[in-house]
Design an enzyme around this catalytic site. Sequence first.
Site, PDB file in Angstrom:
ATOM      1  N   LYS A  32       0.986  -1.367  -0.242  1.00 32.94           N
ATOM      2  CA  LYS A  32       0.154   0.252  -0.020  1.00 32.94           C
ATOM      3  C   LYS A  32       0.890   1.398  -0.457  1.00 32.94           C
ATOM      4  O   LYS A  32       1.077   2.301  -0.911  1.00 32.94           O
ATOM      5  CB  LYS A  32      -0.807  -0.318   0.660  1.00 32.94           C
ATOM      6  CG  LYS A  32      -2.041   1.189   0.869  1.00 32.94           C
ATOM      7  CD  LYS A  32      -3.015   1.228   2.776  1.00 32.94           C
ATOM      8  CE  LYS A  32      -3.736   0.102   2.472  1.00 32.94           C
ATOM      9  NZ  LYS A  32      -4.621   0.045   3.903  1.00 32.94           N
ATOM     10  N   GLU A  78      10.316  -6.173   3.529  1.00 35.45           N
ATOM     11  CA  GLU A  78      10.188  -6.807   2.913  1.00 35.45           C
ATOM     12  C   GLU A  78       9.936  -6.774   1.550  1.00 35.45           C
ATOM     13  O   GLU A  78      10.424  -7.502   0.476  1.00 35.45           O
ATOM     14  CB  GLU A  78       9.430  -8.150   4.090  1.00 35.45           C
ATOM     15  CG  GLU A  78       9.873  -8.966   5.287  1.00 35.45           C
ATOM     16  CD  GLU A  78       9.091  -7.729   6.182  1.00 35.45           C
ATOM     17  OE1 GLU A  78       9.410  -8.211   7.675  1.00 35.45           O
ATOM     18  OE2 GLU A  78       8.689  -6.393   5.940  1.00 35.45           O
ATOM     19  N   GLY A  94      -4.930  -5.773   5.406  1.00 40.96           N
ATOM     20  CA  GLY A  94      -4.253  -6.841   4.659  1.00 40.96           C
ATOM     21  C   GLY A  94      -4.833  -7.803   4.937  1.00 40.96           C
ATOM     22  O   GLY A  94      -4.510  -8.765   3.465  1.00 40.96           O
ATOM     23  N   ARG A  95      -5.666  -8.160   5.703  1.00 42.80           N
ATOM     24  CA  ARG A  95      -5.538  -9.514   5.876  1.00 42.80           C
ATOM     25  C   ARG A  95      -6.992  -9.778   6.090  1.00 42.80           C
ATOM     26  O   ARG A  95      -7.585 -11.014   6.077  1.00 42.80           O
ATOM     27  CB  ARG A  95      -5.316 -10.246   7.337  1.00 42.80           C
ATOM     28  CG  ARG A  95      -5.806  -9.268   8.627  1.00 42.80           C
ATOM     29  CD  ARG A  95      -5.573  -9.428  10.005  1.00 42.80           C
ATOM     30  NE  ARG A  95      -6.199  -8.916  11.453  1.00 42.80           N
ATOM     31  CZ  ARG A  95      -5.826  -7.653  11.260  1.00 42.80           C
ATOM     32  NH1 ARG A  95      -4.797  -7.260  10.604  1.00 42.80           N
ATOM     33  NH2 ARG A  95      -5.954  -6.617  12.886  1.00 42.80           N
ATOM     34  N   GLU A 147      -3.801 -12.331  14.168  1.00 45.59           N
ATOM     35  CA  GLU A 147      -3.295 -11.285  14.208  1.00 45.59           C
ATOM     36  C   GLU A 147      -4.300 -10.401  14.081  1.00 45.59           C
ATOM     37  O   GLU A 147      -4.829  -9.391  14.666  1.00 45.59           O
ATOM     38  CB  GLU A 147      -2.478 -10.771  12.292  1.00 45.59           C
ATOM     39  CG  GLU A 147      -2.392  -9.423  12.225  1.00 45.59           C
ATOM     40  CD  GLU A 147      -1.514  -8.987  11.100  1.00 45.59           C
ATOM     41  OE1 GLU A 147      -0.113  -9.493  10.900  1.00 45.59           O
ATOM     42  OE2 GLU A 147      -2.196  -9.280  10.155  1.00 45.59           O
ATOM     43  N   HIS A 154      -1.956 -38.803   9.403  1.00 50.40           N
ATOM     44  CA  HIS A 154      -0.410 -39.339   9.631  1.00 50.40           C
ATOM     45  C   HIS A 154       0.200 -39.165  10.599  1.00 50.40           C
ATOM     46  O   HIS A 154       1.504 -39.266  10.474  1.00 50.40           O
ATOM     47  CB  HIS A 154       0.262 -39.995   8.740  1.00 50.40           C
ATOM     48  CG  HIS A 154      -1.531 -41.490   8.114  1.00 50.40           C
ATOM     49  ND1 HIS A 154      -1.107 -42.560   8.257  1.00 50.40           N
ATOM     50  CD2 HIS A 154      -2.667 -41.050   7.295  1.00 50.40           C
ATOM     51  CE1 HIS A 154      -1.724 -42.782   7.819  1.00 50.40           C
ATOM     52  NE2 HIS A 154      -2.317 -42.734   7.450  1.00 50.40           N
ATOM     53  N   LYS A 210      10.377  -5.291  14.247  1.00 58.79           N
ATOM     54  CA  LYS A 210      10.516  -4.922  12.792  1.00 58.79           C
ATOM     55  C   LYS A 210      10.967  -3.518  12.621  1.00 58.79           C
ATOM     56  O   LYS A 210      12.059  -3.392  12.461  1.00 58.79           O
ATOM     57  CB  LYS A 210       9.131  -4.006  11.470  1.00 58.79           C
ATOM     58  CG  LYS A 210       8.580  -5.557  10.971  1.00 58.79           C
ATOM     59  CD  LYS A 210       7.837  -5.069  10.143  1.00 58.79           C
ATOM     60  CE  LYS A 210       7.439  -4.336   9.547  1.00 58.79           C
ATOM     61  NZ  LYS A 210       5.655  -4.076   8.435  1.00 58.79           N
TER      62      LYS A 210
END
Length: 544
Positions: free
Chosen positions: A208, A214, A269-270, A355, A386, A506
């Site tokens: 944005k 990152e 964002g999520r 979050e 399993h 961060k």
Amino acid sequence: MDILPLTRRPSWRALQAHFEKLHTVHLRTLFAEDPRRGERFALEALGLYFDYSKHRVTEETLRLLIGLAEESGLRRRIDAMFGGEKINVTEQRAVLHVALRAPKGATIVVDGENVVPQVHAVLERMAAFAERIRNGNWRGHTGKPIRNIVNIGIGGSDLGPVMAYEALRFYSRRALTFRFVSNVDATDFVEATHDLDQAETLFIVSSKTFTTLETMTNARTARQWCLQALGDESAIAKHFVAVSTNAAEVTKFGIDTGNMFGFWDWVGGRYSMDSAIGLSTMIAIGPQQFQAMLDGFRAVDEHFRSTPFERNIPVLMGLLSIWYNNFFGAQTVAVLPYEQYLKRFPAYLQQLTMESNGKQVTLDGSVVDYQTSPVYWGEPGTNGQHSFYQLIHQGTKLIPCDLIGFAKPLHSVGRHHDLLMANVFAQAEALAFGKPADQVRAEGVPQALVAHRVFEGNIPTTTLLAERLTPETLGKLVALYEHSVFTQGAVWGINSFDQWGVELGKALAQRIVPELEGAGEPELRHDSSTNALIRRYRRQRGSE
């Protein structure tokens, strides 16, 4: 009227008293006392079948949970969200992911402006661009059509697109290759691009602000990778597009702002996979199927907004999660899709749920005296059977489970689908009813082994069944969990729409980077452990 603190509300105290009476009752007893329980504790809506009969609840439990939701102001919170109120109080923002899938004629007002026309304008631009890529009309710098699409983002700008691509790969344009880069670890970028031709590759940079560390580190590496082969700076405009709102930074990077797709500060964002963040999804499955996904989201939005709580699937999902988290002390929820295409769905839900609701203070800043979000995790069945199902069946932790299955397969091969779905039903049955010692003995098991072969059962499960995994179904599934998260957050009185917890690490990393890269011996002012780790890293890195 002010709402009492959660644990002082009459509905909460009534649930505590009810829990003391019910928590030792076994599901075997609840089913034996009510032969029709499996039908009565189930809902059919939205093309979904929601079976919650294998939960450790009675009609009284549900009545009390719904009373808690009402006393916590859930209806008012729902109306406030859909009405565009700034319910994200710490950032003074509206929360309007529901506007991303609103129909064209709808009106959703934020700060006096109807945002729905803006949403559809972006969708139309996305559709036009996606079709140019899909039909080969968009050409790279050398004139070759684009065959590879690499999405660069992190958090919701990655987890949503990669989950949606994997979930809907059956519907994707197979002539196109899709890759996703999120980790600042160089391995992620190198492995994603090692077999791609720069002349045929398009990067979608999703940030944005166009400053996310990152994402922009990977974007700059992608830029260099392209220029190594293509040479000309003007090539960037043919091989990069942006999902951003920062036109100045996008232009500086070399991307034509005509190929910049925006979204808004009222989209977290999520919650953004159905915004311009979903551009890679639209390219993969096409605008028509993307619209079908939006239709699925919207159907659940309307159900959540208008259906009475006792028949409201996401409300019941959220309240059941509260029941186990806050009264039984269950710390996790396992999400177990019996569909290989949904292999990334649990990872997507981890961000959506944790979050959102991993908070320790209420909306007014008071420290909570109760648990908030449980840990969400999971893997597709039958792989998990399993792996970790042993702990769920015979371990010491109570782990409620969501089982997701489909009546019709996307690939009809022999007996595969019947075997797969038999496991859905068998696991739900085994988790609920277990195998008591008398039954084990009756099977002739030696007494010395009886205790090892006992299954206590009484482990709650939700079973969600749909006809087939389609784009519309995926939209419905995601929206169910979105609104379940909202329900939980409303009851806990927390802000489900900020994420300050991602900032501290961060910020500290930005301080440490020059201490790792600088010449000489830096003056370190961290704790003794961090100082020692930095010095060791510098020594080992210097010995390369």
